[in-house]
Scaffold this active site. Structure first.
Site, short mmCIF file in Angstrom:
data_model
loop_
_atom_site.label_atom_id
_atom_site.label_comp_id
_atom_site.label_asym_id
_atom_site.label_seq_id
_atom_site.Cartn_x
_atom_site.Cartn_y
_atom_site.Cartn_z
N GLU A 1 -32.11 1.80 25.73
CA GLU A 1 -30.91 2.37 25.10
C GLU A 1 -30.32 3.46 25.99
O GLU A 1 -31.07 4.34 26.40
CB GLU A 1 -31.27 2.91 23.71
CG GLU A 1 -31.68 1.77 22.78
CD GLU A 1 -32.07 2.24 21.38
OE1 GLU A 1 -32.03 3.44 21.09
OE2 GLU A 1 -32.42 1.37 20.57
N HIS B 1 -27.80 2.23 17.52
CA HIS B 1 -28.95 2.97 16.96
C HIS B 1 -28.49 4.09 16.01
O HIS B 1 -28.77 5.27 16.23
CB HIS B 1 -29.84 3.54 18.07
CG HIS B 1 -31.23 3.83 17.60
ND1 HIS B 1 -32.33 3.79 18.40
CD2 HIS B 1 -31.71 4.17 16.37
CE1 HIS B 1 -33.42 4.11 17.71
NE2 HIS B 1 -33.06 4.35 16.45
N ARG C 1 -37.36 -1.16 16.09
CA ARG C 1 -37.40 -0.69 17.47
C ARG C 1 -37.07 -1.87 18.36
O ARG C 1 -37.49 -3.00 18.09
CB ARG C 1 -38.81 -0.15 17.82
CG ARG C 1 -39.04 1.26 17.31
CD ARG C 1 -38.16 2.28 18.03
NE ARG C 1 -38.35 3.64 17.56
CZ ARG C 1 -37.61 4.22 16.62
NH1 ARG C 1 -36.63 3.56 16.03
NH2 ARG C 1 -37.84 5.48 16.26
#
Ligand SMILES: NC(=O)c1ccc[n+]([C@@H]2O[C@H](COP(=O)([O-])OP(=O)(O)OC[C@H]3O[C@@H](n4cnc5c(N)ncnc54)[C@H](O)[C@@H]3O)[C@@H](O)[C@H]2O)c1
Length: 302
Positions: free
Chosen positions: A260, A278, A231
Protein backbone atom coordinates in the site's frame (compact mmCIF):
# COMPACT_ATOMS: atom_id res chain seq x y z
CA UNK A 1 2.35 11.80 30.37
CA UNK A 2 4.15 13.20 27.38
CA UNK A 3 2.34 11.69 24.39
CA UNK A 4 3.31 11.70 20.71
CA UNK A 5 0.45 11.34 18.20
CA UNK A 6 1.96 10.58 14.79
CA UNK A 7 -0.92 9.79 12.42
CA UNK A 8 -3.73 12.00 13.70
CA UNK A 9 -6.50 11.34 16.21
CA UNK A 10 -10.05 12.47 16.97
CA UNK A 11 -9.96 16.16 17.98
CA UNK A 12 -12.37 15.63 20.90
CA UNK A 13 -10.18 12.88 22.35
CA UNK A 14 -7.07 15.05 21.95
CA UNK A 15 -8.82 17.81 23.89
CA UNK A 16 -9.76 15.35 26.66
CA UNK A 17 -6.15 14.15 26.95
CA UNK A 18 -4.97 17.76 27.29
CA UNK A 19 -7.71 18.54 29.84
CA UNK A 20 -6.46 15.55 31.83
CA UNK A 21 -3.08 17.30 31.99
CA UNK A 22 -1.16 15.29 29.39
CA UNK A 23 1.37 17.00 27.16
CA UNK A 24 0.28 15.94 23.67
CA UNK A 25 2.39 16.57 20.57
CA UNK A 26 0.93 15.89 17.10
CA UNK A 27 3.76 15.27 14.68
CA UNK A 28 4.57 12.70 12.00
CA UNK A 29 8.18 11.48 11.87
CA UNK A 30 9.88 9.83 8.90
CA UNK A 31 11.19 6.32 9.69
CA UNK A 32 14.80 7.50 10.05
CA UNK A 33 13.82 10.15 12.64
CA UNK A 34 11.18 8.23 14.61
CA UNK A 35 13.36 6.20 17.01
CA UNK A 36 15.24 9.20 18.36
CA UNK A 37 12.04 11.27 18.61
CA UNK A 38 10.37 8.55 20.70
CA UNK A 39 13.02 8.88 23.43
CA UNK A 40 11.36 12.06 24.59
CA UNK A 41 7.83 10.59 25.06
CA UNK A 42 6.13 8.27 27.57
CA UNK A 43 3.60 7.07 25.00
CA UNK A 44 3.12 7.11 21.24
CA UNK A 45 -0.20 6.81 19.41
CA UNK A 46 -0.02 5.57 15.80
CA UNK A 47 -2.51 4.51 13.17
CA UNK A 48 -1.20 2.66 10.10
CA UNK A 49 1.17 5.13 8.43
CA UNK A 50 3.78 5.00 11.19
CA UNK A 51 5.63 1.68 11.46
CA UNK A 52 7.30 1.06 14.80
CA UNK A 53 10.04 -1.46 14.11
CA UNK A 54 12.77 -3.06 16.24
CA UNK A 55 15.34 -0.37 15.33
CA UNK A 56 12.95 2.38 16.52
CA UNK A 57 12.29 0.46 19.72
CA UNK A 58 16.05 0.08 20.36
CA UNK A 59 16.44 3.86 20.01
CA UNK A 60 13.29 4.58 22.06
CA UNK A 61 14.60 2.40 24.91
CA UNK A 62 17.41 4.91 25.46
CA UNK A 63 14.67 7.32 26.55
CA UNK A 64 11.41 6.94 28.49
CA UNK A 65 8.93 5.28 26.11
CA UNK A 66 6.62 2.90 28.02
CA UNK A 67 3.50 2.58 25.88
CA UNK A 68 2.68 2.19 22.18
CA UNK A 69 -0.98 2.49 21.17
CA UNK A 70 -2.24 1.51 17.76
CA UNK A 71 -5.53 3.31 17.06
CA UNK A 72 -7.17 0.45 15.16
CA UNK A 73 -7.25 -3.34 15.08
CA UNK A 74 -4.25 -4.90 13.31
CA UNK A 75 -0.89 -4.36 15.01
CA UNK A 76 1.19 -5.59 12.07
CA UNK A 77 2.81 -2.12 11.77
CA UNK A 78 4.39 -2.60 15.21
CA UNK A 79 7.03 -5.17 16.24
CA UNK A 80 4.89 -6.12 19.23
CA UNK A 81 6.90 -9.02 20.64
CA UNK A 82 10.13 -7.05 20.40
CA UNK A 83 8.59 -4.02 22.12
CA UNK A 84 7.19 -6.20 24.91
CA UNK A 85 10.57 -7.95 25.34
CA UNK A 86 11.99 -4.47 26.05
CA UNK A 87 9.31 -3.74 28.67
CA UNK A 88 7.14 -1.51 26.43
CA UNK A 89 3.39 -2.17 26.54
CA UNK A 90 1.53 -2.34 23.20
CA UNK A 91 -2.24 -1.76 23.06
CA UNK A 92 -4.78 -1.43 20.27
CA UNK A 93 -8.46 -0.45 20.02
CA UNK A 94 -9.98 -3.66 18.66
CA UNK A 95 -13.72 -2.98 18.96
CA UNK A 96 -14.03 0.62 17.84
CA UNK A 97 -14.17 0.16 14.08
CA UNK A 98 -15.87 -3.23 13.58
CA UNK A 99 -19.21 -1.85 12.37
CA UNK A 100 -17.47 0.60 10.00
CA UNK A 101 -15.39 -2.12 8.36
CA UNK A 102 -18.38 -4.45 8.13
CA UNK A 103 -20.45 -1.71 6.45
CA UNK A 104 -17.69 -1.10 3.91
CA UNK A 105 -17.51 -4.85 3.16
CA UNK A 106 -21.29 -4.83 2.61
CA UNK A 107 -20.94 -1.76 0.37
CA UNK A 108 -18.29 -3.55 -1.70
CA UNK A 109 -20.67 -6.52 -2.00
CA UNK A 110 -23.38 -4.24 -3.39
CA UNK A 111 -20.81 -2.72 -5.71
CA UNK A 112 -19.83 -6.18 -7.02
CA UNK A 113 -23.51 -7.01 -7.55
CA UNK A 114 -24.41 -3.76 -9.34
CA UNK A 115 -21.11 -2.35 -10.74
CA UNK A 116 -21.52 0.82 -8.65
CA UNK A 117 -17.81 1.64 -8.60
CA UNK A 118 -16.94 1.16 -12.25
CA UNK A 119 -20.19 2.41 -13.85
CA UNK A 120 -19.82 5.68 -11.94
CA UNK A 121 -16.26 5.97 -13.19
CA UNK A 122 -17.36 5.49 -16.83
CA UNK A 123 -20.02 8.21 -16.45
CA UNK A 124 -17.33 10.62 -15.31
CA UNK A 125 -15.74 9.90 -18.71
CA UNK A 126 -19.03 10.89 -20.39
CA UNK A 127 -19.99 7.30 -21.17
CA UNK A 128 -23.56 5.95 -20.78
CA UNK A 129 -22.91 2.20 -20.54
CA UNK A 130 -26.42 1.12 -19.61
CA UNK A 131 -26.19 -2.16 -21.50
CA UNK A 132 -22.80 -3.14 -20.11
CA UNK A 133 -24.07 -2.75 -16.54
CA UNK A 134 -27.51 -4.28 -16.97
CA UNK A 135 -26.59 -7.75 -15.70
CA UNK A 136 -26.72 -7.02 -12.00
CA UNK A 137 -27.79 -9.45 -9.32
CA UNK A 138 -29.51 -9.09 -5.94
CA UNK A 139 -27.83 -9.97 -2.67
CA UNK A 140 -31.09 -11.29 -1.22
CA UNK A 141 -31.19 -15.09 -1.43
CA UNK A 142 -27.46 -15.41 -2.13
CA UNK A 143 -25.04 -17.22 0.16
CA UNK A 144 -22.36 -15.21 1.93
CA UNK A 145 -19.36 -17.11 3.27
CA UNK A 146 -17.44 -15.25 5.97
CA UNK A 147 -13.84 -16.33 6.57
CA UNK A 148 -12.78 -15.21 10.06
CA UNK A 149 -15.86 -14.88 12.25
CA UNK A 150 -14.62 -12.41 14.84
CA UNK A 151 -15.90 -8.90 15.57
CA UNK A 152 -16.09 -7.60 11.98
CA UNK A 153 -17.25 -10.91 10.51
CA UNK A 154 -20.11 -11.07 13.04
CA UNK A 155 -21.23 -7.48 12.34
CA UNK A 156 -21.28 -8.27 8.61
CA UNK A 157 -23.10 -11.56 9.21
CA UNK A 158 -25.92 -9.79 11.11
CA UNK A 159 -26.39 -7.17 8.38
CA UNK A 160 -26.25 -9.74 5.58
CA UNK A 161 -28.94 -11.82 7.28
CA UNK A 162 -31.09 -8.70 7.64
CA UNK A 163 -31.09 -8.22 3.86
CA UNK A 164 -32.06 -11.83 3.26
CA UNK A 165 -28.73 -13.51 2.57
CA UNK A 166 -27.91 -17.03 3.75
CA UNK A 167 -24.78 -16.68 5.84
CA UNK A 168 -22.20 -19.34 6.68
CA UNK A 169 -18.89 -18.87 8.46
CA UNK A 170 -15.49 -20.49 8.78
CA UNK A 171 -13.15 -19.68 11.65
CA UNK A 172 -10.12 -21.53 12.93
CA UNK A 173 -11.42 -20.80 16.46
CA UNK A 174 -15.11 -21.72 16.61
CA UNK A 175 -17.32 -20.25 19.36
CA UNK A 176 -20.56 -22.32 19.32
CA UNK A 177 -22.59 -19.76 21.33
CA UNK A 178 -21.96 -16.98 18.81
CA UNK A 179 -22.96 -19.17 15.91
CA UNK A 180 -26.18 -20.26 17.73
CA UNK A 181 -27.14 -16.72 18.83
CA UNK A 182 -26.71 -15.30 15.34
CA UNK A 183 -28.15 -18.32 13.55
CA UNK A 184 -25.05 -18.46 11.36
CA UNK A 185 -23.64 -21.98 11.05
CA UNK A 186 -19.94 -22.78 11.03
CA UNK A 187 -18.81 -24.86 8.07
CA UNK A 188 -15.46 -26.23 6.99
CA UNK A 189 -13.46 -23.99 4.66
CA UNK A 190 -13.90 -26.26 1.62
CA UNK A 191 -17.66 -26.31 2.19
CA UNK A 192 -17.76 -22.50 2.43
CA UNK A 193 -15.71 -22.16 -0.77
CA UNK A 194 -18.05 -24.53 -2.61
CA UNK A 195 -21.35 -23.00 -1.47
CA UNK A 196 -20.79 -19.23 -1.36
CA UNK A 197 -21.86 -16.66 -3.97
CA UNK A 198 -19.98 -13.98 -2.01
CA UNK A 199 -16.89 -14.62 0.13
CA UNK A 200 -15.68 -11.95 2.54
CA UNK A 201 -12.38 -12.30 4.40
CA UNK A 202 -12.13 -11.03 7.98
CA UNK A 203 -9.18 -12.97 9.40
CA UNK A 204 -6.06 -11.14 10.60
CA UNK A 205 -2.94 -11.28 8.41
CA UNK A 206 -2.27 -15.00 8.50
CA UNK A 207 1.14 -16.65 8.44
CA UNK A 208 1.80 -19.24 5.80
CA UNK A 209 0.41 -17.60 2.68
CA UNK A 210 -2.78 -16.09 1.33
CA UNK A 211 -6.15 -17.64 2.27
CA UNK A 212 -7.52 -16.67 -1.15
CA UNK A 213 -5.13 -18.19 -3.69
CA UNK A 214 -5.29 -20.16 -6.94
CA UNK A 215 -6.04 -23.37 -5.05
CA UNK A 216 -8.90 -22.00 -2.92
CA UNK A 217 -10.33 -20.03 -5.88
CA UNK A 218 -10.46 -23.26 -7.90
CA UNK A 219 -12.73 -24.74 -5.21
CA UNK A 220 -15.18 -21.80 -5.38
CA UNK A 221 -18.44 -21.58 -7.34
CA UNK A 222 -18.12 -20.20 -10.86
CA UNK A 223 -19.08 -16.52 -10.79
CA UNK A 224 -18.19 -16.03 -7.11
CA UNK A 225 -17.61 -12.51 -5.74
CA UNK A 226 -14.67 -11.93 -3.38
CA UNK A 227 -14.37 -9.17 -0.82
CA UNK A 228 -11.21 -8.41 1.15
CA UNK A 229 -11.19 -5.74 3.83
CA UNK A 230 -8.85 -7.67 6.15
CA UNK A 231 -5.20 -7.54 5.08
CA UNK A 232 -3.81 -7.48 1.53
CA UNK A 233 -1.55 -10.47 2.15
CA UNK A 234 -4.60 -12.67 2.80
CA UNK A 235 -5.33 -12.59 -0.94
CA UNK A 236 -3.04 -13.59 -3.83
CA UNK A 237 -3.57 -10.67 -6.19
CA UNK A 238 -2.13 -12.43 -9.27
CA UNK A 239 -4.43 -15.41 -8.69
CA UNK A 240 -7.45 -13.09 -8.32
CA UNK A 241 -6.59 -11.20 -11.51
CA UNK A 242 -6.27 -14.49 -13.45
CA UNK A 243 -9.62 -15.66 -12.07
CA UNK A 244 -11.32 -12.36 -13.01
CA UNK A 245 -9.89 -12.65 -16.52
CA UNK A 246 -11.13 -16.23 -16.91
CA UNK A 247 -14.56 -15.34 -15.50
CA UNK A 248 -14.21 -17.82 -12.61
CA UNK A 249 -14.56 -14.83 -10.28
CA UNK A 250 -17.37 -12.44 -11.25
CA UNK A 251 -16.17 -9.40 -9.29
CA UNK A 252 -14.07 -8.35 -6.34
CA UNK A 253 -14.19 -5.62 -3.72
CA UNK A 254 -10.86 -4.67 -2.18
CA UNK A 255 -10.00 -2.21 0.59
CA UNK A 256 -6.56 -3.67 1.35
CA UNK A 257 -3.58 -4.58 -0.81
CA UNK A 258 -0.37 -6.60 -0.40
CA UNK A 259 1.59 -3.36 -0.87
CA UNK A 260 0.00 0.00 0.00
CA UNK A 261 -0.29 2.14 -2.06
CA UNK A 262 -0.88 -0.82 -4.39
CA UNK A 263 1.32 -1.72 -7.33
CA UNK A 264 -1.07 -4.28 -8.87
CA UNK A 265 -2.35 -1.73 -11.41
CA UNK A 266 -4.07 -4.28 -13.65
CA UNK A 267 -6.07 -5.49 -10.68
CA UNK A 268 -7.23 -2.16 -9.29
CA UNK A 269 -7.97 -0.90 -12.81
CA UNK A 270 -10.00 -4.00 -13.66
CA UNK A 271 -13.61 -3.12 -14.55
CA UNK A 272 -14.94 -5.82 -12.24
CA UNK A 273 -12.98 -4.63 -9.22
CA UNK A 274 -14.31 -2.03 -6.80
CA UNK A 275 -11.58 -0.62 -4.61
CA UNK A 276 -11.15 1.74 -1.73
CA UNK A 277 -7.80 2.95 -0.34
CA UNK A 278 -7.75 1.09 3.03
CA UNK A 279 -10.52 3.18 4.56
CA UNK A 280 -12.43 0.43 6.39
CA UNK A 281 -12.13 2.12 9.77
CA UNK A 282 -12.32 5.69 8.48
CA UNK A 283 -15.74 6.85 9.63
CA UNK A 284 -16.56 9.70 11.99
CA UNK A 285 -18.14 7.23 14.44
CA UNK A 286 -15.17 4.85 14.45
CA UNK A 287 -12.68 7.70 14.87
CA UNK A 288 -14.61 8.97 17.90
CA UNK A 289 -14.77 5.48 19.43
CA UNK A 290 -11.04 4.92 18.71
CA UNK A 291 -10.26 8.27 20.39
CA UNK A 292 -12.35 7.37 23.45
CA UNK A 293 -10.61 3.96 23.73
CA UNK A 294 -7.19 5.63 23.53
CA UNK A 295 -8.16 8.04 26.34
CA UNK A 296 -9.24 5.00 28.43
CA UNK A 297 -5.99 3.13 27.75
CA UNK A 298 -3.90 6.15 28.75
CA UNK A 299 -6.04 6.90 31.82
CA UNK A 300 -5.75 3.30 33.07
CA UNK A 301 -2.06 2.86 32.27
CA UNK A 302 0.12 2.23 35.31
N1 LIG B 1 -9.89 -2.39 6.27
C1 LIG B 1 -9.61 -1.84 7.44
O1 LIG B 1 -9.42 -0.62 7.55
C2 LIG B 1 -9.56 -2.69 8.66
C3 LIG B 1 -9.93 -2.14 9.90
C4 LIG B 1 -9.94 -2.95 11.00
C5 LIG B 1 -9.52 -4.27 10.91
N2 LIG B 1 -9.13 -4.77 9.70
C6 LIG B 1 -8.70 -6.17 9.57
O2 LIG B 1 -9.77 -7.01 9.88
C7 LIG B 1 -9.27 -8.13 10.62
C8 LIG B 1 -10.37 -8.71 11.47
O3 LIG B 1 -10.72 -7.80 12.51
P1 LIG B 1 -11.64 -8.25 13.73
O4 LIG B 1 -11.76 -7.07 14.64
O5 LIG B 1 -12.86 -8.90 13.22
O6 LIG B 1 -10.66 -9.35 14.39
P2 LIG B 1 -11.08 -10.51 15.38
O7 LIG B 1 -9.84 -10.92 16.07
O8 LIG B 1 -12.27 -10.13 16.19
O9 LIG B 1 -11.54 -11.68 14.37
C9 LIG B 1 -10.68 -12.36 13.53
C10 LIG B 1 -11.16 -13.81 13.47
O10 LIG B 1 -10.39 -14.49 12.47
C11 LIG B 1 -10.14 -15.81 12.94
N3 LIG B 1 -9.01 -16.35 12.20
C12 LIG B 1 -7.69 -16.17 12.43
N4 LIG B 1 -6.98 -16.80 11.48
C13 LIG B 1 -7.88 -17.39 10.63
C14 LIG B 1 -7.75 -18.20 9.47
N5 LIG B 1 -6.57 -18.53 8.98
N6 LIG B 1 -8.90 -18.63 8.88
C15 LIG B 1 -10.11 -18.32 9.39
N7 LIG B 1 -10.28 -17.57 10.49
C16 LIG B 1 -9.17 -17.11 11.11
C17 LIG B 1 -9.91 -15.66 14.44
O11 LIG B 1 -10.14 -16.88 15.14
C18 LIG B 1 -10.95 -14.57 14.79
O12 LIG B 1 -12.18 -15.15 15.20
C19 LIG B 1 -8.12 -7.49 11.44
O13 LIG B 1 -7.20 -8.39 11.88
C20 LIG B 1 -7.53 -6.49 10.48
O14 LIG B 1 -6.50 -7.14 9.75
C21 LIG B 1 -9.15 -4.01 8.58
Amino acid sequence: MRILVTDGMDKGALAVLRELGHDVVEQFYEPDELGKALQDFDAVVVRSKTKVRANHIDEACKGKLKLIIRGGVGVDNIDVKYAESKGITVKNTPKASSQSVAELALGLMFSCARFIGHSGYTMRNDQWEKKAYSKGIELQGKTLGIIGFGRIGQHLGKMAKAIGMDVIAFDIFKVPTISDELGIPYVELDDLLKKSDFISVHAPAVDGGAIINAETIAKMKDGVNIINTSRGTNLDEAALLAALESGKVHAAGLDVFSVEPPTCKELYNHPMVSCTPHIGAQTAEAQKRIGAEIVDIISNFK
